[in-house]
Design a protein around this motif. Sequence first.
Motif, PDB file in Angstrom:
ATOM      1  N   ALA A   7     -24.209  35.899   6.165  1.00 38.95           N
ATOM      2  CA  ALA A   7     -25.049  36.091   7.352  1.00 38.95           C
ATOM      3  C   ALA A   7     -25.609  37.499   7.353  1.00 38.95           C
ATOM      4  O   ALA A   7     -24.937  38.450   6.946  1.00 38.95           O
ATOM      5  N   PHE A   8     -26.823  37.625   7.829  1.00 43.56           N
ATOM      6  CA  PHE A   8     -27.508  38.909   7.947  1.00 43.56           C
ATOM      7  C   PHE A   8     -27.665  39.187   9.429  1.00 43.56           C
ATOM      8  O   PHE A   8     -28.301  38.413  10.149  1.00 43.56           O
ATOM      9  N   TYR A   9     -27.053  40.267   9.914  1.00 41.12           N
ATOM     10  CA  TYR A   9     -27.080  40.603  11.333  1.00 41.12           C
ATOM     11  C   TYR A   9     -27.852  41.910  11.508  1.00 41.12           C
ATOM     12  O   TYR A   9     -27.298  42.988  11.364  1.00 41.12           O
ATOM     13  N   PRO A  10     -29.165  41.820  11.796  1.00 39.36           N
ATOM     14  CA  PRO A  10     -29.989  43.022  11.905  1.00 39.36           C
ATOM     15  C   PRO A  10     -30.002  43.600  13.317  1.00 39.36           C
ATOM     16  O   PRO A  10     -29.805  42.884  14.305  1.00 39.36           O
ATOM     17  N   GLY A  11     -30.248  44.894  13.399  1.00 39.36           N
ATOM     18  CA  GLY A  11     -30.390  45.556  14.690  1.00 39.36           C
ATOM     19  C   GLY A  11     -30.488  47.051  14.501  1.00 39.36           C
ATOM     20  O   GLY A  11     -30.371  47.561  13.389  1.00 39.36           O
ATOM     21  N   SER A  12     -30.661  47.761  15.607  1.00 40.12           N
ATOM     22  CA  SER A  12     -30.693  49.224  15.524  1.00 40.12           C
ATOM     23  C   SER A  12     -29.292  49.809  15.688  1.00 40.12           C
ATOM     24  O   SER A  12     -28.991  50.855  15.145  1.00 40.12           O
ATOM     25  N   PHE A  13     -28.458  49.138  16.480  1.00 39.99           N
ATOM     26  CA  PHE A  13     -27.061  49.562  16.672  1.00 39.99           C
ATOM     27  C   PHE A  13     -26.976  51.039  17.071  1.00 39.99           C
ATOM     28  O   PHE A  13     -26.169  51.785  16.545  1.00 39.99           O
ATOM     29  N   ASP A  14     -27.828  51.427  18.023  1.00 39.99           N
ATOM     30  CA  ASP A  14     -27.911  52.825  18.439  1.00 39.99           C
ATOM     31  C   ASP A  14     -27.667  52.970  19.932  1.00 39.99           C
ATOM     32  O   ASP A  14     -28.624  53.116  20.684  1.00 39.99           O
ATOM     33  N   ALA A  31     -19.407  32.710   9.102  1.00 44.83           N
ATOM     34  CA  ALA A  31     -19.850  33.183   7.786  1.00 44.83           C
ATOM     35  C   ALA A  31     -18.678  33.791   7.029  1.00 44.83           C
ATOM     36  O   ALA A  31     -17.760  34.341   7.622  1.00 44.83           O
ATOM     37  N   ASP A  32     -18.747  33.692   5.719  1.00 44.84           N
ATOM     38  CA  ASP A  32     -17.727  34.304   4.866  1.00 44.84           C
ATOM     39  C   ASP A  32     -17.949  35.807   4.754  1.00 44.84           C
ATOM     40  O   ASP A  32     -17.007  36.579   4.619  1.00 44.84           O
ATOM     41  N   LYS A  33     -19.233  36.188   4.802  1.00 46.14           N
ATOM     42  CA  LYS A  33     -19.589  37.604   4.756  1.00 46.14           C
ATOM     43  C   LYS A  33     -20.719  37.832   5.742  1.00 46.14           C
ATOM     44  O   LYS A  33     -21.657  37.034   5.825  1.00 46.14           O
ATOM     45  N   THR A  81     -37.308  41.663   8.017  1.00 47.54           N
ATOM     46  CA  THR A  81     -35.930  41.184   8.118  1.00 47.54           C
ATOM     47  C   THR A  81     -35.646  40.105   7.082  1.00 47.54           C
ATOM     48  O   THR A  81     -34.616  40.139   6.414  1.00 47.54           O
ATOM     49  N   VAL A  82     -36.576  39.158   6.923  1.00 48.43           N
ATOM     50  CA  VAL A  82     -36.336  38.074   5.952  1.00 48.43           C
ATOM     51  C   VAL A  82     -36.276  38.592   4.526  1.00 48.43           C
ATOM     52  O   VAL A  82     -35.517  38.072   3.708  1.00 48.43           O
ATOM     53  N   ALA A  83     -37.054  39.614   4.216  1.00 47.78           N
ATOM     54  CA  ALA A  83     -37.016  40.196   2.871  1.00 47.78           C
ATOM     55  C   ALA A  83     -35.671  40.873   2.626  1.00 47.78           C
ATOM     56  O   ALA A  83     -35.060  40.712   1.563  1.00 47.78           O
ATOM     57  N   ALA A  84     -35.208  41.621   3.623  1.00 48.83           N
ATOM     58  CA  ALA A  84     -33.915  42.293   3.491  1.00 48.83           C
ATOM     59  C   ALA A  84     -32.781  41.274   3.418  1.00 48.83           C
ATOM     60  O   ALA A  84     -31.838  41.437   2.638  1.00 48.83           O
ATOM     61  N   ARG A  87     -32.651  39.789  -0.030  1.00 43.64           N
ATOM     62  CA  ARG A  87     -32.105  40.727  -1.027  1.00 43.64           C
ATOM     63  C   ARG A  87     -30.587  40.678  -1.098  1.00 43.64           C
ATOM     64  O   ARG A  87     -30.009  40.888  -2.155  1.00 43.64           O
ATOM     65  N   VAL A  88     -29.931  40.443   0.038  1.00 43.84           N
ATOM     66  CA  VAL A  88     -28.463  40.416   0.033  1.00 43.84           C
ATOM     67  C   VAL A  88     -27.913  39.006  -0.146  1.00 43.84           C
ATOM     68  O   VAL A  88     -26.707  38.792  -0.083  1.00 43.84           O
ATOM     69  N   GLY A  89     -28.799  38.036  -0.379  1.00 42.93           N
ATOM     70  CA  GLY A  89     -28.367  36.664  -0.613  1.00 42.93           C
ATOM     71  C   GLY A  89     -27.992  35.909   0.646  1.00 42.93           C
ATOM     72  O   GLY A  89     -27.276  34.897   0.580  1.00 42.93           O
ATOM     73  N   ALA A  90     -28.470  36.361   1.787  1.00 39.89           N
ATOM     74  CA  ALA A  90     -28.123  35.705   3.054  1.00 39.89           C
ATOM     75  C   ALA A  90     -28.782  34.337   3.161  1.00 39.89           C
ATOM     76  O   ALA A  90     -29.910  34.140   2.705  1.00 39.89           O
ATOM     77  N   THR A  91     -28.060  33.419   3.764  1.00 44.84           N
ATOM     78  CA  THR A  91     -28.608  32.090   4.052  1.00 44.84           C
ATOM     79  C   THR A  91     -28.877  31.920   5.544  1.00 44.84           C
ATOM     80  O   THR A  91     -29.422  30.910   5.963  1.00 44.84           O
ATOM     81  N   MET A  92     -28.467  32.937   6.324  1.00 43.87           N
ATOM     82  CA  MET A  92     -28.718  32.868   7.764  1.00 43.87           C
ATOM     83  C   MET A  92     -28.922  34.266   8.335  1.00 43.87           C
ATOM     84  O   MET A  92     -28.375  35.243   7.825  1.00 43.87           O
ATOM     85  N   ILE A  93     -29.744  34.312   9.370  1.00 42.53           N
ATOM     86  CA  ILE A  93     -29.966  35.537  10.137  1.00 42.53           C
ATOM     87  C   ILE A  93     -29.352  35.315  11.505  1.00 42.53           C
ATOM     88  O   ILE A  93     -29.630  34.296  12.158  1.00 42.53           O
ATOM     89  N   ILE A  94     -28.513  36.225  11.928  1.00 43.47           N
ATOM     90  CA  ILE A  94     -27.833  36.122  13.217  1.00 43.47           C
ATOM     91  C   ILE A  94     -28.669  36.810  14.282  1.00 43.47           C
ATOM     92  O   ILE A  94     -29.053  37.971  14.134  1.00 43.47           O
ATOM     93  N   ARG A  95     -28.924  36.093  15.364  1.00 40.13           N
ATOM     94  CA  ARG A  95     -29.648  36.660  16.502  1.00 40.13           C
ATOM     95  C   ARG A  95     -28.880  36.319  17.775  1.00 40.13           C
ATOM     96  O   ARG A  95     -28.532  35.166  18.012  1.00 40.13           O
ATOM     97  N   GLY A  96     -28.610  37.346  18.558  1.00 42.99           N
ATOM     98  CA  GLY A  96     -27.906  37.156  19.810  1.00 42.99           C
ATOM     99  C   GLY A  96     -28.867  36.840  20.938  1.00 42.99           C
ATOM    100  O   GLY A  96     -29.990  37.325  20.968  1.00 42.99           O
TER     101      GLY A  96
END
Length: 168
Positions: A7-14, A31-33, A81-84, A87-96
């Motif tokens: 899973a790919f969990y994007p954000g600013s986290f600031d 997700a496993d990772k 986001t989809v490109a990133a 690159r890491v092999g994600a099959t899902m993007i996590i959105r809250g």
Amino acid sequence: MAKNRIAFYPGSFDPVTNGHVDQLREACRIADKVVVAIGVNPNKTPLFSVDERTELIREVAAPIEKETGSVVEVTTFSDLTVAAAARVGATMIIRGLRDGTDLDYEMQQAGMNAVMAPDIQTVFLPSSPLVRPITATLVRQIAAMGGDVSPFAPASVVARLKQKFPRP
């Protein structure tokens, strides 16, 4: 053989908030990772540096990794986001999702992402009721004005915010 679910969990986290921690915990359950991806926008000046945010994410992720058995990695990205995610092999993007406003915006993003990267699924995770009102912007504002942000952010983040906004 089980599939490696990334899973790919994007954000600013600031900064990292209890809302982020809630989402990360839920993502680790499916997700496993989980790759927590700090978005870097050269036109914005964050309160915390990328290195500080990375350190804070790793601190809050450690007990979640032990609890769930998932692996959490931290990276940065400054492109789509989809490109990133690809690159890491994600099959899902996590959105809250906190509310209907989030849903409307996230549905548009998910639709566009699905066209650009059909192999990467957007997964919406509803925020737990106690963390729904929390935003990083509000946490920064409360901290800057000397308010107590301990109900809204992990203890390590609260301590760092006190360093950023020392009170006389």
